[in-house]
Enzyme design. Structure first.
Site, PDB file in Angstrom:
ATOM      1  N   SER A   8      -1.647  -2.133  -1.573  1.00 20.74           N
ATOM      2  CA  SER A   8      -0.256  -2.004  -2.002  1.00 20.74           C
ATOM      3  C   SER A   8       0.286  -0.726  -1.393  1.00 20.74           C
ATOM      4  O   SER A   8      -0.142   0.363  -1.755  1.00 20.74           O
ATOM      5  CB  SER A   8      -0.158  -1.961  -3.526  1.00 20.74           C
ATOM      6  OG  SER A   8      -1.008  -0.974  -4.044  1.00 20.74           O
ATOM      7  N   CYS A   9       1.196  -0.848  -0.443  1.00 20.68           N
ATOM      8  CA  CYS A   9       1.579   0.255   0.427  1.00 20.68           C
ATOM      9  C   CYS A   9       3.057   0.607   0.262  1.00 20.68           C
ATOM     10  O   CYS A   9       3.759   0.006  -0.543  1.00 20.68           O
ATOM     11  CB  CYS A   9       1.300  -0.122   1.878  1.00 20.68           C
ATOM     12  SG  CYS A   9      -0.366  -0.819   2.124  1.00 20.68           S
ATOM     13  N   THR A  10       3.533   1.587   1.032  1.00 21.12           N
ATOM     14  CA  THR A  10       4.946   1.921   1.103  1.00 21.12           C
ATOM     15  C   THR A  10       5.305   2.152   2.565  1.00 21.12           C
ATOM     16  O   THR A  10       4.604   2.889   3.264  1.00 21.12           O
ATOM     17  CB  THR A  10       5.275   3.181   0.287  1.00 21.12           C
ATOM     18  OG1 THR A  10       4.802   3.032  -1.050  1.00 21.12           O
ATOM     19  CG2 THR A  10       6.776   3.433   0.266  1.00 21.12           C
TER      20      THR A  10
END
Length: 469
Positions: A8-10
Protein backbone atom coordinates in the site's frame (compact mmCIF):
# COMPACT_ATOMS: atom_id res chain seq x y z
CA UNK A 1 1.79 -20.35 -7.15
CA UNK A 2 3.19 -18.54 -4.11
CA UNK A 3 1.08 -16.86 -1.46
CA UNK A 4 0.57 -13.34 -2.77
CA UNK A 5 2.00 -10.32 -1.03
CA UNK A 6 0.31 -6.95 -1.12
CA UNK A 7 1.52 -3.39 -0.64
CA UNK A 8 0.00 0.00 0.00
CA UNK A 9 1.94 2.96 -1.35
CA UNK A 10 1.71 6.71 -2.05
CA UNK A 11 2.50 8.26 -5.44
CA UNK A 12 3.42 11.84 -6.35
CA UNK A 13 3.78 13.23 -9.89
CA UNK A 14 5.21 16.62 -10.91
CA UNK A 15 5.02 18.03 -14.45
CA UNK A 16 7.97 19.82 -16.06
CA UNK A 17 6.41 23.29 -15.72
CA UNK A 18 5.43 22.59 -12.13
CA UNK A 19 8.98 21.61 -11.08
CA UNK A 20 11.62 24.07 -9.98
CA UNK A 21 14.15 23.01 -12.64
CA UNK A 22 11.95 22.00 -15.59
CA UNK A 23 12.31 18.26 -15.00
CA UNK A 24 9.57 15.67 -14.87
CA UNK A 25 9.31 13.69 -11.63
CA UNK A 26 7.37 10.56 -10.78
CA UNK A 27 7.78 9.32 -7.22
CA UNK A 28 6.41 6.66 -4.89
CA UNK A 29 6.85 5.06 -1.52
CA UNK A 30 6.94 1.29 -1.79
CA UNK A 31 5.11 0.25 1.37
CA UNK A 32 4.90 -3.45 2.13
CA UNK A 33 5.33 -5.74 5.09
CA UNK A 34 8.35 -5.18 7.34
CA UNK A 35 12.11 -4.87 6.88
CA UNK A 36 12.79 -8.59 7.23
CA UNK A 37 9.93 -9.63 4.94
CA UNK A 38 10.67 -7.29 2.04
CA UNK A 39 14.36 -6.26 1.96
CA UNK A 40 15.09 -4.15 -1.12
CA UNK A 41 18.06 -3.63 -3.40
CA UNK A 42 19.05 -1.27 -6.23
CA UNK A 43 20.33 -2.81 -9.46
CA UNK A 44 20.89 -2.26 -13.16
CA UNK A 45 19.34 -4.85 -15.46
CA UNK A 46 21.59 -5.05 -18.50
CA UNK A 47 20.14 -6.38 -21.78
CA UNK A 48 22.01 -9.67 -21.57
CA UNK A 49 20.44 -10.35 -18.17
CA UNK A 50 16.86 -9.62 -19.18
CA UNK A 51 14.78 -12.81 -19.58
CA UNK A 52 13.57 -13.67 -23.07
CA UNK A 53 10.62 -15.65 -21.72
CA UNK A 54 8.87 -14.39 -18.62
CA UNK A 55 7.14 -16.59 -16.04
CA UNK A 56 5.31 -15.12 -13.06
CA UNK A 57 5.61 -16.51 -9.54
CA UNK A 58 2.43 -14.95 -8.14
CA UNK A 59 0.22 -16.36 -10.91
CA UNK A 60 0.33 -18.71 -13.89
CA UNK A 61 1.01 -15.80 -16.27
CA UNK A 62 3.81 -16.25 -18.81
CA UNK A 63 4.76 -14.60 -22.09
CA UNK A 64 7.46 -14.34 -24.73
CA UNK A 65 9.30 -11.02 -24.41
CA UNK A 66 10.50 -8.89 -27.36
CA UNK A 67 14.07 -8.97 -28.59
CA UNK A 68 16.62 -6.19 -27.98
CA UNK A 69 15.57 -4.97 -24.52
CA UNK A 70 16.89 -1.68 -23.17
CA UNK A 71 19.07 -1.39 -20.09
CA UNK A 72 17.24 -0.12 -16.99
CA UNK A 73 17.57 0.50 -13.26
CA UNK A 74 15.27 -1.29 -10.83
CA UNK A 75 14.58 -1.75 -7.11
CA UNK A 76 13.55 -5.42 -6.82
CA UNK A 77 13.10 -7.64 -3.79
CA UNK A 78 16.27 -9.09 -2.31
CA UNK A 79 14.49 -12.27 -1.22
CA UNK A 80 13.88 -14.97 -3.78
CA UNK A 81 10.66 -16.87 -4.08
CA UNK A 82 8.04 -14.13 -4.50
CA UNK A 83 9.05 -12.93 -7.96
CA UNK A 84 11.03 -9.92 -9.18
CA UNK A 85 8.92 -6.91 -8.12
CA UNK A 86 11.08 -4.43 -10.08
CA UNK A 87 8.99 -1.50 -8.76
CA UNK A 88 10.84 1.52 -10.20
CA UNK A 89 13.35 2.35 -12.88
CA UNK A 90 14.67 4.48 -15.72
CA UNK A 91 15.68 2.87 -19.00
CA UNK A 92 18.51 3.86 -21.34
CA UNK A 93 16.11 5.99 -23.41
CA UNK A 94 15.27 8.12 -20.35
CA UNK A 95 11.80 6.66 -19.87
CA UNK A 96 10.80 6.10 -16.25
CA UNK A 97 8.19 3.81 -14.74
CA UNK A 98 6.91 3.29 -11.20
CA UNK A 99 4.66 0.29 -10.53
CA UNK A 100 2.47 0.11 -8.65
CA UNK A 101 0.05 2.06 -6.49
CA UNK A 102 -2.51 -0.37 -5.08
CA UNK A 103 -5.95 1.16 -5.71
CA UNK A 104 -9.60 0.51 -4.88
CA UNK A 105 -12.57 -0.54 -6.96
CA UNK A 106 -16.17 -1.62 -6.36
CA UNK A 107 -18.43 -4.63 -6.77
CA UNK A 108 -20.28 -3.19 -9.79
CA UNK A 109 -17.06 -3.11 -11.79
CA UNK A 110 -15.82 -6.49 -10.60
CA UNK A 111 -19.19 -8.01 -11.38
CA UNK A 112 -18.98 -6.79 -14.95
CA UNK A 113 -15.28 -7.56 -15.50
CA UNK A 114 -13.93 -9.91 -12.80
CA UNK A 115 -10.26 -10.01 -11.86
CA UNK A 116 -8.21 -12.69 -13.62
CA UNK A 117 -6.55 -15.19 -11.28
CA UNK A 118 -3.84 -16.05 -13.82
CA UNK A 119 -3.28 -12.50 -15.06
CA UNK A 120 -0.47 -10.06 -14.38
CA UNK A 121 0.19 -8.04 -11.23
CA UNK A 122 2.63 -5.66 -9.61
CA UNK A 123 5.24 -8.40 -9.51
CA UNK A 124 5.48 -8.47 -13.30
CA UNK A 125 4.81 -5.02 -14.68
CA UNK A 126 8.18 -3.27 -14.66
CA UNK A 127 10.05 -6.27 -16.07
CA UNK A 128 7.69 -6.84 -19.00
CA UNK A 129 7.20 -3.17 -19.93
CA UNK A 130 10.09 -0.80 -19.09
CA UNK A 131 12.83 -2.44 -21.24
CA UNK A 132 10.69 -2.13 -24.39
CA UNK A 133 9.38 1.45 -24.43
CA UNK A 134 10.76 4.69 -25.86
CA UNK A 135 8.27 7.16 -24.41
CA UNK A 136 5.86 7.48 -21.52
CA UNK A 137 2.91 7.13 -23.88
CA UNK A 138 4.37 3.90 -25.29
CA UNK A 139 4.51 2.58 -21.73
CA UNK A 140 0.78 3.06 -21.33
CA UNK A 141 0.08 1.48 -24.71
CA UNK A 142 2.28 -1.59 -24.09
CA UNK A 143 0.95 -2.28 -20.61
CA UNK A 144 -2.60 -1.61 -21.80
CA UNK A 145 -2.29 -4.18 -24.58
CA UNK A 146 -0.97 -6.77 -22.13
CA UNK A 147 -3.80 -6.05 -19.69
CA UNK A 148 -6.43 -6.47 -22.37
CA UNK A 149 -4.95 -9.77 -23.54
CA UNK A 150 -3.99 -11.42 -20.26
CA UNK A 151 -5.95 -9.55 -17.59
CA UNK A 152 -4.89 -8.74 -14.03
CA UNK A 153 -5.64 -10.20 -10.59
CA UNK A 154 -5.45 -6.86 -8.74
CA UNK A 155 -6.23 -3.15 -9.09
CA UNK A 156 -3.23 -0.87 -9.60
CA UNK A 157 -2.08 2.60 -10.57
CA UNK A 158 1.08 2.99 -12.67
CA UNK A 159 3.03 6.09 -13.74
CA UNK A 160 5.31 6.65 -16.74
CA UNK A 161 7.45 9.65 -17.63
CA UNK A 162 9.94 10.93 -20.15
CA UNK A 163 11.51 14.37 -20.58
CA UNK A 164 8.26 15.84 -21.91
CA UNK A 165 5.30 13.93 -20.50
CA UNK A 166 3.91 12.15 -17.46
CA UNK A 167 1.12 9.59 -17.84
CA UNK A 168 -0.84 8.06 -14.99
CA UNK A 169 -2.69 4.81 -15.66
CA UNK A 170 -5.18 2.83 -13.57
CA UNK A 171 -6.43 -0.70 -14.12
CA UNK A 172 -10.19 -1.33 -14.14
CA UNK A 173 -11.58 -4.75 -13.31
CA UNK A 174 -9.84 -7.67 -14.95
CA UNK A 175 -9.09 -6.27 -18.42
CA UNK A 176 -9.93 -2.58 -18.68
CA UNK A 177 -7.78 0.45 -17.98
CA UNK A 178 -7.65 4.23 -18.36
CA UNK A 179 -4.76 6.69 -18.49
CA UNK A 180 -4.39 10.45 -18.50
CA UNK A 181 -1.50 12.75 -19.41
CA UNK A 182 -0.71 14.96 -16.42
CA UNK A 183 -0.64 18.66 -17.44
CA UNK A 184 2.88 20.08 -17.51
CA UNK A 185 2.07 22.69 -14.87
CA UNK A 186 0.30 20.30 -12.49
CA UNK A 187 1.10 17.89 -9.69
CA UNK A 188 -0.73 14.81 -8.38
CA UNK A 189 -0.77 13.09 -5.01
CA UNK A 190 -2.28 9.61 -5.30
CA UNK A 191 -2.98 7.36 -2.29
CA UNK A 192 -4.43 3.81 -2.35
CA UNK A 193 -7.72 4.57 -4.07
CA UNK A 194 -8.91 4.98 -7.64
CA UNK A 195 -7.65 8.49 -8.37
CA UNK A 196 -8.55 9.70 -11.88
CA UNK A 197 -11.60 11.98 -11.87
CA UNK A 198 -12.76 13.85 -15.01
CA UNK A 199 -12.07 11.88 -18.20
CA UNK A 200 -12.55 13.09 -21.77
CA UNK A 201 -12.69 10.14 -24.17
CA UNK A 202 -12.14 12.49 -27.15
CA UNK A 203 -8.98 14.13 -25.80
CA UNK A 204 -5.48 13.47 -27.13
CA UNK A 205 -4.37 13.49 -23.48
CA UNK A 206 -6.32 10.35 -22.54
CA UNK A 207 -5.97 6.69 -23.44
CA UNK A 208 -8.11 3.73 -22.43
CA UNK A 209 -8.94 0.11 -23.14
CA UNK A 210 -10.97 -0.85 -26.17
CA UNK A 211 -14.67 -0.28 -25.59
CA UNK A 212 -14.33 1.32 -22.15
CA UNK A 213 -16.98 3.95 -22.85
CA UNK A 214 -19.42 1.30 -24.06
CA UNK A 215 -18.53 -0.89 -21.06
CA UNK A 216 -19.63 1.93 -18.72
CA UNK A 217 -22.89 2.43 -20.58
CA UNK A 218 -23.73 -1.27 -20.98
CA UNK A 219 -23.33 -2.04 -17.28
CA UNK A 220 -24.87 1.20 -15.98
CA UNK A 221 -21.75 2.11 -14.02
CA UNK A 222 -21.93 5.93 -14.03
CA UNK A 223 -23.72 7.25 -10.92
CA UNK A 224 -23.51 10.92 -12.01
CA UNK A 225 -26.21 12.73 -13.94
CA UNK A 226 -23.60 14.56 -16.01
CA UNK A 227 -19.98 14.01 -17.00
CA UNK A 228 -17.56 11.13 -16.68
CA UNK A 229 -15.80 10.97 -13.32
CA UNK A 230 -13.82 7.73 -13.33
CA UNK A 231 -13.32 7.75 -9.56
CA UNK A 232 -17.10 7.80 -9.10
CA UNK A 233 -17.54 5.08 -11.71
CA UNK A 234 -14.72 2.66 -10.94
CA UNK A 235 -13.51 3.58 -7.46
CA UNK A 236 -14.70 3.54 -3.89
CA UNK A 237 -15.98 6.02 -1.31
CA UNK A 238 -15.83 3.96 1.86
CA UNK A 239 -15.23 4.68 5.52
CA UNK A 240 -11.78 3.16 5.06
CA UNK A 241 -11.04 5.77 2.38
CA UNK A 242 -11.85 8.53 4.87
CA UNK A 243 -9.23 7.20 7.29
CA UNK A 244 -6.69 5.39 5.14
CA UNK A 245 -6.55 7.24 1.81
CA UNK A 246 -8.15 10.66 1.65
CA UNK A 247 -6.19 12.24 4.54
CA UNK A 248 -2.89 11.63 2.75
CA UNK A 249 -4.00 13.53 -0.33
CA UNK A 250 -5.62 16.20 1.85
CA UNK A 251 -2.42 16.87 3.80
CA UNK A 252 -0.15 17.32 0.75
CA UNK A 253 -2.70 19.39 -1.12
CA UNK A 254 -3.06 21.54 2.00
CA UNK A 255 0.66 22.35 1.84
CA UNK A 256 0.83 23.21 -1.86
CA UNK A 257 -2.67 24.66 -2.16
CA UNK A 258 -3.63 26.22 1.20
CA UNK A 259 -6.60 27.87 -0.47
CA UNK A 260 -8.31 24.48 -0.83
CA UNK A 261 -10.81 24.20 2.01
CA UNK A 262 -11.41 20.50 2.55
CA UNK A 263 -11.54 18.21 5.55
CA UNK A 264 -9.18 15.20 5.80
CA UNK A 265 -12.08 12.81 5.19
CA UNK A 266 -13.32 14.51 2.00
CA UNK A 267 -14.22 11.92 -0.67
CA UNK A 268 -14.02 14.34 -3.63
CA UNK A 269 -10.53 15.76 -3.30
CA UNK A 270 -9.14 16.93 -6.66
CA UNK A 271 -6.88 14.68 -8.73
CA UNK A 272 -5.06 17.26 -10.86
CA UNK A 273 -3.67 20.09 -8.72
CA UNK A 274 -1.74 23.30 -9.40
CA UNK A 275 0.71 24.31 -6.67
CA UNK A 276 1.23 27.83 -5.36
CA UNK A 277 4.98 27.49 -6.01
CA UNK A 278 7.42 25.42 -8.06
CA UNK A 279 8.12 21.97 -6.61
CA UNK A 280 11.62 20.63 -5.89
CA UNK A 281 13.00 17.16 -5.23
CA UNK A 282 13.20 18.16 -1.58
CA UNK A 283 9.49 19.02 -1.61
CA UNK A 284 8.63 15.60 -3.02
CA UNK A 285 10.83 13.86 -0.44
CA UNK A 286 9.15 15.86 2.33
CA UNK A 287 5.73 14.84 1.02
CA UNK A 288 6.70 11.16 0.92
CA UNK A 289 8.03 11.44 4.49
CA UNK A 290 5.14 13.39 5.97
CA UNK A 291 3.14 12.30 9.01
CA UNK A 292 0.63 15.15 9.44
CA UNK A 293 3.13 17.50 11.08
CA UNK A 294 1.60 20.53 12.80
CA UNK A 295 -1.83 18.92 12.98
CA UNK A 296 -3.58 16.98 15.76
CA UNK A 297 -3.12 13.83 13.66
CA UNK A 298 0.71 13.60 13.89
CA UNK A 299 1.67 10.30 15.62
CA UNK A 300 4.75 12.11 16.97
CA UNK A 301 2.76 15.21 17.91
CA UNK A 302 1.02 16.44 21.03
CA UNK A 303 -2.59 15.87 20.01
CA UNK A 304 -5.05 13.61 21.75
CA UNK A 305 -4.18 9.92 21.52
CA UNK A 306 -7.34 9.17 19.57
CA UNK A 307 -6.44 11.83 16.98
CA UNK A 308 -2.80 10.77 16.66
CA UNK A 309 -3.93 7.28 15.63
CA UNK A 310 -6.89 8.32 13.50
CA UNK A 311 -5.37 8.58 10.00
CA UNK A 312 -2.80 6.58 8.05
CA UNK A 313 0.34 8.68 7.44
CA UNK A 314 2.50 8.74 4.28
CA UNK A 315 5.80 8.18 6.05
CA UNK A 316 5.42 5.04 8.17
CA UNK A 317 7.14 1.85 9.28
CA UNK A 318 6.11 0.00 6.11
CA UNK A 319 8.20 2.27 3.81
CA UNK A 320 10.66 -0.19 2.21
CA UNK A 321 12.13 2.06 -0.45
CA UNK A 322 11.18 5.45 -1.85
CA UNK A 323 12.16 6.77 -5.25
CA UNK A 324 11.94 9.95 -7.26
CA UNK A 325 12.50 9.24 -10.96
CA UNK A 326 13.66 12.54 -12.41
CA UNK A 327 14.20 13.22 -16.13
CA UNK A 328 16.03 16.53 -16.47
CA UNK A 329 15.70 18.96 -19.36
CA UNK A 330 18.63 21.29 -18.61
CA UNK A 331 21.44 18.78 -19.22
CA UNK A 332 22.49 16.45 -22.08
CA UNK A 333 20.34 13.35 -22.55
CA UNK A 334 23.05 10.95 -21.41
CA UNK A 335 22.92 12.36 -17.86
CA UNK A 336 19.26 13.39 -17.79
CA UNK A 337 17.92 10.39 -15.86
CA UNK A 338 18.38 10.54 -12.08
CA UNK A 339 17.09 7.68 -9.91
CA UNK A 340 16.77 9.27 -6.46
CA UNK A 341 16.56 6.53 -3.86
CA UNK A 342 16.12 6.04 -0.12
CA UNK A 343 15.63 2.82 1.83
CA UNK A 344 13.51 2.33 4.93
CA UNK A 345 10.95 4.49 6.74
CA UNK A 346 11.19 8.00 5.29
CA UNK A 347 11.06 9.86 8.59
CA UNK A 348 14.74 9.04 9.20
CA UNK A 349 16.42 8.58 5.81
CA UNK A 350 17.88 10.72 3.00
CA UNK A 351 17.20 10.63 -0.74
CA UNK A 352 20.35 10.07 -2.84
CA UNK A 353 20.60 10.97 -6.57
CA UNK A 354 22.05 8.16 -8.70
CA UNK A 355 22.78 8.59 -12.41
CA UNK A 356 20.63 6.06 -14.27
CA UNK A 357 22.88 5.76 -17.34
CA UNK A 358 25.15 3.14 -15.77
CA UNK A 359 25.76 -0.59 -16.00
CA UNK A 360 26.12 -1.29 -12.26
CA UNK A 361 25.19 0.17 -8.86
CA UNK A 362 27.11 0.63 -5.58
CA UNK A 363 27.45 -2.58 -3.56
CA UNK A 364 25.94 -1.22 -0.33
CA UNK A 365 22.72 -0.48 -2.26
CA UNK A 366 22.92 -3.47 -4.63
CA UNK A 367 23.86 -6.43 -2.46
CA UNK A 368 21.04 -6.49 0.10
CA UNK A 369 20.31 -10.00 1.35
CA UNK A 370 17.54 -11.56 3.40
CA UNK A 371 19.57 -11.59 6.62
CA UNK A 372 20.32 -8.44 8.60
CA UNK A 373 23.58 -6.79 7.57
CA UNK A 374 24.26 -3.27 8.80
CA UNK A 375 26.87 -2.76 6.06
CA UNK A 376 23.99 -2.55 3.56
CA UNK A 377 21.92 0.62 3.26
CA UNK A 378 18.58 -1.15 3.46
CA UNK A 379 19.37 -2.58 6.89
CA UNK A 380 21.27 0.46 8.16
CA UNK A 381 18.34 2.73 7.23
CA UNK A 382 15.85 0.50 9.04
CA UNK A 383 18.08 0.50 12.12
CA UNK A 384 18.13 4.32 12.15
CA UNK A 385 14.33 4.43 11.81
CA UNK A 386 13.73 1.90 14.57
CA UNK A 387 15.92 3.78 17.03
CA UNK A 388 14.55 7.16 15.93
CA UNK A 389 10.99 6.05 16.54
CA UNK A 390 11.74 5.38 20.22
CA UNK A 391 12.24 9.10 20.97
CA UNK A 392 11.26 11.31 18.04
CA UNK A 393 11.78 14.53 19.96
CA UNK A 394 15.34 13.58 20.91
CA UNK A 395 16.44 12.47 17.45
CA UNK A 396 14.45 14.67 15.07
CA UNK A 397 16.92 17.56 14.90
CA UNK A 398 19.80 15.13 14.40
CA UNK A 399 18.02 13.61 11.43
CA UNK A 400 17.14 16.96 9.90
CA UNK A 401 20.78 18.08 10.04
CA UNK A 402 21.92 14.72 8.64
CA UNK A 403 19.45 14.78 5.74
CA UNK A 404 20.41 18.31 4.75
CA UNK A 405 24.11 17.46 4.90
CA UNK A 406 23.72 14.34 2.75
CA UNK A 407 21.53 15.93 0.09
CA UNK A 408 23.63 19.10 -0.07
CA UNK A 409 26.85 17.11 -0.48
CA UNK A 410 25.29 14.94 -3.18
CA UNK A 411 23.88 17.97 -5.00
CA UNK A 412 27.30 19.65 -4.98
CA UNK A 413 28.91 16.48 -6.32
CA UNK A 414 26.20 16.22 -8.98
CA UNK A 415 26.72 19.80 -10.08
CA UNK A 416 30.44 19.23 -10.55
CA UNK A 417 29.91 15.88 -12.27
CA UNK A 418 27.40 17.39 -14.69
CA UNK A 419 30.00 19.98 -15.69
CA UNK A 420 32.85 17.51 -16.06
CA UNK A 421 31.02 14.69 -17.81
CA UNK A 422 31.80 15.88 -21.35
CA UNK A 423 35.52 15.60 -20.58
CA UNK A 424 35.29 11.88 -19.86
CA UNK A 425 36.37 9.15 -22.28
CA UNK A 426 34.37 6.38 -20.62
CA UNK A 427 30.94 7.77 -19.72
CA UNK A 428 29.55 4.75 -17.89
CA UNK A 429 32.68 4.24 -15.79
CA UNK A 430 32.69 7.90 -14.83
CA UNK A 431 29.03 7.96 -13.83
CA UNK A 432 29.42 4.71 -11.90
CA UNK A 433 32.37 6.23 -10.02
CA UNK A 434 30.26 9.28 -9.16
CA UNK A 435 27.45 7.00 -7.97
CA UNK A 436 29.95 5.23 -5.72
CA UNK A 437 30.83 8.59 -4.19
CA UNK A 438 27.13 9.34 -3.62
CA UNK A 439 26.75 6.00 -1.88
CA UNK A 440 29.82 6.60 0.29
CA UNK A 441 28.52 10.02 1.36
CA UNK A 442 25.17 8.53 2.30
CA UNK A 443 26.58 5.45 4.03
CA UNK A 444 29.23 7.30 6.02
CA UNK A 445 26.87 10.04 7.18
CA UNK A 446 24.18 7.51 8.10
CA UNK A 447 26.71 5.64 10.23
CA UNK A 448 27.67 8.90 11.93
CA UNK A 449 24.00 9.62 12.58
CA UNK A 450 23.57 6.19 14.15
CA UNK A 451 26.56 6.79 16.40
CA UNK A 452 25.23 10.18 17.53
CA UNK A 453 21.81 8.67 18.21
CA UNK A 454 23.34 5.90 20.33
CA UNK A 455 25.35 8.41 22.36
CA UNK A 456 22.32 10.61 22.96
CA UNK A 457 19.96 7.72 23.61
CA UNK A 458 22.24 6.02 26.14
CA UNK A 459 21.83 9.00 28.46
CA UNK A 460 18.05 8.50 28.39
CA UNK A 461 18.04 4.80 29.23
CA UNK A 462 15.78 3.70 32.11
CA UNK A 463 18.61 1.54 33.46
CA UNK A 464 20.33 4.50 35.10
CA UNK A 465 21.07 5.80 38.59
CA UNK A 466 21.94 9.26 39.86
CA UNK A 467 24.96 8.15 41.93
CA UNK A 468 28.16 6.79 40.42
CA UNK A 469 31.62 5.88 41.66
Amino acid sequence: MKKRKFGSCTTMLVGKKASIDGSTMIARNEDSGTANKNPQRFIVMNPEDQPTYYTSVQSAFEMQLPENPLRYTATPDAMEGFGIWGESGINSENVAMTATETITTNSRVLGADPLVEDGIGEEDMLTIVLPYIYSAREGVERLGAILEEYGTYESNGIAFSDADEIWYMETIGGHHWAAIRIPDDAYVIAPNRFNITHFDFASDDTLCSTGLKEFIEKHHLNPDFEGTNLRHIFGSATVKDTRYNNPRAWYIQKQFNPELEYEPTEQNLPFICYANRKISVEDVKWALSSHFENTPYDPYGEGEAKDRELFRTIGLNRNQESHILQIRNDVPAHIAGIHWLAFGPNTFNAMVPFYANVTDTPACYRDTEEDFDITKMHWLSHTIALLGDTNFGLYHDMHSAYEQKVVAACRNLQQNADEEVELQDDLHSYLEAVNERYAKIAFDETNKLLGNMVLAGTKKMKLSYSLSD
